[in-house]
Design a protein around this motif. Structure first.
Motif, PDB file in Angstrom:
ATOM      1  N   LYS A 157      -0.961  -1.050   4.882  1.00  0.00           N
ATOM      2  CA  LYS A 157      -1.798  -1.450   5.810  1.00  0.00           C
ATOM      3  C   LYS A 157      -2.714  -0.292   6.206  1.00  0.00           C
ATOM      4  O   LYS A 157      -2.290   0.393   6.954  1.00  0.00           O
ATOM      5  N   ASP A 158      -4.099  -0.286   5.893  1.00  0.00           N
ATOM      6  CA  ASP A 158      -5.148   0.432   6.180  1.00  0.00           C
ATOM      7  C   ASP A 158      -4.494   1.865   6.070  1.00  0.00           C
ATOM      8  O   ASP A 158      -4.557   2.914   6.729  1.00  0.00           O
ATOM      9  N   ASN A 159      -3.785   2.167   4.807  1.00  0.00           N
ATOM     10  CA  ASN A 159      -3.442   3.437   4.357  1.00  0.00           C
ATOM     11  C   ASN A 159      -2.074   3.939   4.881  1.00  0.00           C
ATOM     12  O   ASN A 159      -1.846   5.110   4.949  1.00  0.00           O
ATOM     13  N   GLN A 160      -1.672   2.999   5.598  1.00  0.00           N
ATOM     14  CA  GLN A 160      -0.418   3.421   6.394  1.00  0.00           C
ATOM     15  C   GLN A 160       0.919   2.593   5.911  1.00  0.00           C
ATOM     16  O   GLN A 160       0.510   1.325   5.624  1.00  0.00           O
ATOM     17  N   SER A 161       1.912   3.161   5.923  1.00  0.00           N
ATOM     18  CA  SER A 161       3.149   2.195   5.575  1.00  0.00           C
ATOM     19  C   SER A 161       2.988   1.008   6.533  1.00  0.00           C
ATOM     20  O   SER A 161       3.007   1.003   7.724  1.00  0.00           O
ATOM     21  N   LEU A 162       3.291  -0.218   5.665  1.00  0.00           N
ATOM     22  CA  LEU A 162       3.219  -1.600   6.406  1.00  0.00           C
ATOM     23  C   LEU A 162       4.762  -1.426   7.231  1.00  0.00           C
ATOM     24  O   LEU A 162       5.706  -1.778   6.601  1.00  0.00           O
ATOM     25  N   ASP A 189      -4.108  -8.802  12.318  1.00  0.00           N
ATOM     26  CA  ASP A 189      -3.634  -8.753  10.738  1.00  0.00           C
ATOM     27  C   ASP A 189      -4.780  -8.208  10.083  1.00  0.00           C
ATOM     28  O   ASP A 189      -4.747  -8.198   8.928  1.00  0.00           O
ATOM     29  N   ASN A 190      -5.970  -8.203  10.585  1.00  0.00           N
ATOM     30  CA  ASN A 190      -7.091  -7.981   9.705  1.00  0.00           C
ATOM     31  C   ASN A 190      -6.855  -6.400   9.077  1.00  0.00           C
ATOM     32  O   ASN A 190      -6.375  -5.525   9.760  1.00  0.00           O
ATOM     33  N   GLY A 191      -7.532  -6.465   7.909  1.00  0.00           N
ATOM     34  CA  GLY A 191      -7.599  -5.186   7.498  1.00  0.00           C
ATOM     35  C   GLY A 191      -7.279  -4.980   6.021  1.00  0.00           C
ATOM     36  O   GLY A 191      -7.161  -6.009   5.344  1.00  0.00           O
ATOM     37  N   THR A 192      -7.102  -3.930   5.462  1.00  0.00           N
ATOM     38  CA  THR A 192      -6.796  -3.676   3.993  1.00  0.00           C
ATOM     39  C   THR A 192      -5.430  -3.490   3.568  1.00  0.00           C
ATOM     40  O   THR A 192      -4.931  -2.447   4.129  1.00  0.00           O
ATOM     41  N   TYR A 193      -4.840  -4.198   2.699  1.00  0.00           N
ATOM     42  CA  TYR A 193      -3.553  -4.023   2.270  1.00  0.00           C
ATOM     43  C   TYR A 193      -3.471  -3.455   0.917  1.00  0.00           C
ATOM     44  O   TYR A 193      -4.342  -3.928  -0.065  1.00  0.00           O
ATOM     45  N   THR A 194      -2.554  -2.556   0.717  1.00  0.00           N
ATOM     46  CA  THR A 194      -2.731  -2.081  -0.608  1.00  0.00           C
ATOM     47  C   THR A 194      -1.282  -2.208  -1.191  1.00  0.00           C
ATOM     48  O   THR A 194      -0.291  -1.922  -0.517  1.00  0.00           O
ATOM     49  N   CYS A 195      -1.395  -2.582  -2.356  1.00  0.00           N
ATOM     50  CA  CYS A 195       0.034  -3.099  -3.321  1.00  0.00           C
ATOM     51  C   CYS A 195       0.119  -1.744  -3.838  1.00  0.00           C
ATOM     52  O   CYS A 195      -0.754  -1.458  -4.957  1.00  0.00           O
ATOM     53  N   MET A 196       0.995  -0.997  -3.983  1.00  0.00           N
ATOM     54  CA  MET A 196       1.236   0.307  -4.572  1.00  0.00           C
ATOM     55  C   MET A 196       2.773   0.174  -5.399  1.00  0.00           C
ATOM     56  O   MET A 196       3.679  -0.057  -5.143  1.00  0.00           O
TER      57      MET A 196
END
Length: 250
Positions: A157-162, A189-196
């Motif tokens: 989440k926002d380039n940090q571990s969720l 919970d707003n933000g950018t979530y990244t599936c890696m």
């Protein structure tokens, strides 16, 4: 005399065998695909093409061969059917993974050799990139992930571990999908979530932009219906009360 009779009997049997040609038997026949006489798995990567070669063994006559892709028969040219037959898979892509190709003897389809393609490829991700959700509603971020071998996935989440919160976040993963569910979303919970997704063949990422919108006011349907009914009745009573004036004007 007994020996002479036995010899005459054997001679008659051999004479009959010579006069009665027996149909060719397929019991001793064998097929091989790419030098494999039994079913096997062929591992390959994404490539422009691979070829499969089917060969007849232990036959003294011309034998017709058939190829199948799954349950469907492959169309072969006339010069590519007798005693040896080749097919080309071009290009080799993800959809070929797990597909079975089978070479069969035309006159005895029980004589066959099958090959299962094991197409290995790095993760390929897809999914809806931007999601709008109302505050206090549930939302699920779906990351479609195809890879072979199966990859491991994590969420940022926002380039940090969720940091997963019990009863607020829930993870679900299969060989083709990775999902992050958020229950009763809040403004935080707003933000950018990244599936890696990571595998030994490579890595892949997919960003999901979650936009939490203000909760819309909810009007109870019953109250609205009741208000409409009251207004309608009031208007009707007003018309009835003034009907005499209406008639005089008319």
């Amino acid at each position: 005399p007994g020996e002479v009779s036995r010899a005459a009997f054997v001679g008659r049997v051999w004479l009959r065998m010579l006069k009665c040609p027996c149909p060719p038997s397929s019991a001793a026949l064998e097929l091989s695909v790419n030098n494999h006489a039994a079913d096997f798995t062929l591992s390959t990567g994404l490539s422009p093409a691979i070829s499969l070669s089917c060969l007849v063994h232990n036959s003294s006559q011309a034998e017709e061969l058939l190829w199948y892709r799954g349950d469907g028969q492959v169309d072969l040219k006339d010069g590519n059917k007798v005693n040896i037959s080749n097919i080309c898979i071009s290009p080799v892509n993800e959809s070929d993974n797990g597909v079975t190709f089978t070479c069969r003897l035309a006159r005895d389809k029980s004589v066959q050799v099958s090959v299962i393609l094991d197409v290995q490829f790095p993760p390929q991700l897809s999914g809806e990139e931007t999601l709008h959700v109302e505050e206090e509603k549930d939302v699920t971020l779906t990351c479609n992930s195809k890879s072979n071998p199966q990859a491991q996935s994590t969420w940022l989440k926002d380039n940090q571990s969720l940091t997963l919160q019990q009863s607020h976040h829930e993870l679900y993963q299969t060989s083709e999908v990775c999902q992050l569910s958020i229950r009763k979303v809040q403004k935080s919970d707003n933000g950018t979530y990244t599936c890696m997704v990571e595998s030994r063949l490579g890595n892949g990422t997919r960003d999901f932009h979650l936009i939490v919108e203000d909760k819309k006011p909810v009007f109870p349907k019953e109250a609205v219906i009741a208000a409409v009914v009251v207004v309608t009745i009031t208007v009707l009573f007003g018309i009835v009360a003034r009907k005499d004036k209406f008639f005089k004007v008319w």
